[in-house]
Scaffold this motif. Structure first.
Motif, PDB file in Angstrom:
ATOM      1  N   GLY A  45     -46.354  92.625  99.403  1.00  0.00           N
ATOM      2  CA  GLY A  45     -46.152  94.069  99.269  1.00  0.00           C
ATOM      3  C   GLY A  45     -44.780  94.531  99.712  1.00  0.00           C
ATOM      4  O   GLY A  45     -44.072  95.222  98.978  1.00  0.00           O
ATOM      5  N   MET A  46     -44.351  94.166 100.918  1.00  0.00           N
ATOM      6  CA  MET A  46     -43.044  94.615 101.412  1.00  0.00           C
ATOM      7  C   MET A  46     -41.910  93.929 100.663  1.00  0.00           C
ATOM      8  O   MET A  46     -40.882  94.547 100.396  1.00  0.00           O
ATOM      9  CB  MET A  46     -42.915  94.360 102.915  1.00  0.00           C
ATOM     10  CG  MET A  46     -43.523  95.452 103.761  1.00  0.00           C
ATOM     11  SD  MET A  46     -43.014  97.140 103.332  1.00  0.00           S
ATOM     12  CE  MET A  46     -41.260  97.092 103.573  1.00  0.00           C
ATOM     13  N   GLU A  50     -38.998  96.019  98.801  1.00  0.00           N
ATOM     14  CA  GLU A  50     -37.575  95.833  99.088  1.00  0.00           C
ATOM     15  C   GLU A  50     -36.801  95.453  97.828  1.00  0.00           C
ATOM     16  O   GLU A  50     -35.690  95.942  97.610  1.00  0.00           O
ATOM     17  CB  GLU A  50     -37.400  94.767 100.173  1.00  0.00           C
ATOM     18  CG  GLU A  50     -37.849  95.256 101.540  1.00  0.00           C
ATOM     19  CD  GLU A  50     -37.907  94.150 102.589  1.00  0.00           C
ATOM     20  OE1 GLU A  50     -37.739  92.963 102.236  1.00  0.00           O
ATOM     21  OE2 GLU A  50     -38.127  94.481 103.757  1.00  0.00           O
ATOM     22  N   GLU A  51     -37.394  94.611  96.974  1.00  0.00           N
ATOM     23  CA  GLU A  51     -36.732  94.234  95.720  1.00  0.00           C
ATOM     24  C   GLU A  51     -36.566  95.445  94.804  1.00  0.00           C
ATOM     25  O   GLU A  51     -35.507  95.626  94.184  1.00  0.00           O
ATOM     26  CB  GLU A  51     -37.526  93.138  95.009  1.00  0.00           C
ATOM     27  CG  GLU A  51     -37.432  91.794  95.694  1.00  0.00           C
ATOM     28  CD  GLU A  51     -38.344  90.742  95.082  1.00  0.00           C
ATOM     29  OE1 GLU A  51     -39.053  91.041  94.091  1.00  0.00           O
ATOM     30  OE2 GLU A  51     -38.365  89.616  95.610  1.00  0.00           O
ATOM     31  N   ILE A  55     -33.023  97.227  93.445  1.00  0.00           N
ATOM     32  CA  ILE A  55     -32.729  97.506  92.030  1.00  0.00           C
ATOM     33  C   ILE A  55     -32.327  98.968  91.846  1.00  0.00           C
ATOM     34  O   ILE A  55     -31.335  99.278  91.186  1.00  0.00           O
ATOM     35  CB  ILE A  55     -33.940  97.148  91.146  1.00  0.00           C
ATOM     36  CG1 ILE A  55     -34.135  95.629  91.116  1.00  0.00           C
ATOM     37  CG2 ILE A  55     -33.776  97.697  89.728  1.00  0.00           C
ATOM     38  CD1 ILE A  55     -35.475  95.189  90.526  1.00  0.00           C
ATOM     39  N   ILE A  56     -33.088  99.881  92.446  1.00  0.00           N
ATOM     40  CA  ILE A  56     -32.783 101.317  92.340  1.00  0.00           C
ATOM     41  C   ILE A  56     -31.422 101.610  92.963  1.00  0.00           C
ATOM     42  O   ILE A  56     -30.602 102.331  92.378  1.00  0.00           O
ATOM     43  CB  ILE A  56     -33.880 102.160  93.016  1.00  0.00           C
ATOM     44  CG1 ILE A  56     -35.186 102.054  92.222  1.00  0.00           C
ATOM     45  CG2 ILE A  56     -33.443 103.617  93.172  1.00  0.00           C
ATOM     46  CD1 ILE A  56     -36.392 102.619  92.944  1.00  0.00           C
ATOM     47  N   ASN A  57     -31.161 101.060  94.145  1.00  0.00           N
ATOM     48  CA  ASN A  57     -29.886 101.310  94.822  1.00  0.00           C
ATOM     49  C   ASN A  57     -28.709 100.806  93.993  1.00  0.00           C
ATOM     50  O   ASN A  57     -27.673 101.465  93.908  1.00  0.00           O
ATOM     51  CB  ASN A  57     -29.880 100.658  96.204  1.00  0.00           C
ATOM     52  CG  ASN A  57     -30.709 101.420  97.205  1.00  0.00           C
ATOM     53  OD1 ASN A  57     -30.968 102.607  97.052  1.00  0.00           O
ATOM     54  ND2 ASN A  57     -31.154 100.737  98.245  1.00  0.00           N
ATOM     55  N   THR A  58     -28.862  99.650  93.382  1.00  0.00           N
ATOM     56  CA  THR A  58     -27.792  99.087  92.560  1.00  0.00           C
ATOM     57  C   THR A  58     -27.580  99.908  91.293  1.00  0.00           C
ATOM     58  O   THR A  58     -26.448 100.239  90.938  1.00  0.00           O
ATOM     59  CB  THR A  58     -28.107  97.622  92.200  1.00  0.00           C
ATOM     60  OG1 THR A  58     -28.249  96.869  93.401  1.00  0.00           O
ATOM     61  CG2 THR A  58     -27.004  97.016  91.351  1.00  0.00           C
ATOM     62  N   ALA A  59     -28.667 100.257  90.629  1.00  0.00           N
ATOM     63  CA  ALA A  59     -28.573 100.973  89.357  1.00  0.00           C
ATOM     64  C   ALA A  59     -28.022 102.388  89.525  1.00  0.00           C
ATOM     65  O   ALA A  59     -27.279 102.873  88.677  1.00  0.00           O
ATOM     66  CB  ALA A  59     -29.936 101.018  88.679  1.00  0.00           C
ATOM     67  N   HIS A  60     -28.382 103.041  90.612  1.00  0.00           N
ATOM     68  CA  HIS A  60     -28.008 104.448  90.794  1.00  0.00           C
ATOM     69  C   HIS A  60     -26.985 104.665  91.895  1.00  0.00           C
ATOM     70  O   HIS A  60     -26.686 105.804  92.239  1.00  0.00           O
ATOM     71  CB  HIS A  60     -29.260 105.277  91.086  1.00  0.00           C
ATOM     72  CG  HIS A  60     -30.256 105.238  89.975  1.00  0.00           C
ATOM     73  ND1 HIS A  60     -30.097 105.929  88.798  1.00  0.00           N
ATOM     74  CD2 HIS A  60     -31.429 104.564  89.854  1.00  0.00           C
ATOM     75  CE1 HIS A  60     -31.119 105.700  88.007  1.00  0.00           C
ATOM     76  NE2 HIS A  60     -31.942 104.866  88.618  1.00  0.00           N
ATOM     77  N   ASN A  65     -33.502 103.443 101.876  1.00  0.00           N
ATOM     78  CA  ASN A  65     -33.872 102.337 102.747  1.00  0.00           C
ATOM     79  C   ASN A  65     -35.210 102.600 103.408  1.00  0.00           C
ATOM     80  O   ASN A  65     -35.681 103.734 103.480  1.00  0.00           O
ATOM     81  CB  ASN A  65     -32.774 102.047 103.773  1.00  0.00           C
ATOM     82  CG  ASN A  65     -32.571 103.187 104.737  1.00  0.00           C
ATOM     83  OD1 ASN A  65     -33.432 103.479 105.541  1.00  0.00           O
ATOM     84  ND2 ASN A  65     -31.419 103.830 104.652  1.00  0.00           N
ATOM     85  N   VAL A  66     -35.824 101.530 103.861  1.00  0.00           N
ATOM     86  CA  VAL A  66     -37.125 101.598 104.504  1.00  0.00           C
ATOM     87  C   VAL A  66     -37.060 100.816 105.808  1.00  0.00           C
ATOM     88  O   VAL A  66     -36.382  99.787 105.894  1.00  0.00           O
ATOM     89  CB  VAL A  66     -38.240 101.054 103.568  1.00  0.00           C
ATOM     90  CG1 VAL A  66     -38.048  99.589 103.259  1.00  0.00           C
ATOM     91  CG2 VAL A  66     -39.618 101.307 104.129  1.00  0.00           C
TER      92      VAL A  66
END
Length: 89
Positions: A45-46, A50-51, A55-60, A65-66
């Motif tokens: 789950g974690m 994190e993956e 992906i979201i951080n790279t794309a946008h 962060n968590v």
């Protein structure tokens, strides 16, 4: 029995901060209990979360962060878990 789950959403400057707290056994205890289930048990789950955030951080070009923290009572007894998700707005 006697379980508690608290969810809060707050804006702190340019971030939306989502905090989720429970009064369970705590993340460290939970992980050790899962290890005792044997080598065939895999908790993903974690890792998946994190993956996805990566992906979201790279794309946008974001910095979502968590963080996960164990909660303790005054005597040091585990008293639950806090998960904090920070999302730029």
């Amino acid at each position: 029995k006697g379980g508690k789950l608290e969810i809060s959403l707050k804006q702190k400057m340019d971030m939306l901060v989502c905090t989720i707290e429970d009064n369970g056994v705590g993340i460290n205890k939970s992980l050790s209990l899962k290890k005792n289930k044997g080598p065939d048990h895999t908790s993903s789950g974690m890792k998946l979360t994190e993956e996805r955030l990566e992906i979201i951080n790279t794309a946008h070009k974001d910095n979502i962060n968590v963080s996960i923290d164990d909660l303790y009572e005054l005597g040091g007894k585990e008293a639950g878990t806090r998960v904090t998700l920070r999302i730029p707005i």
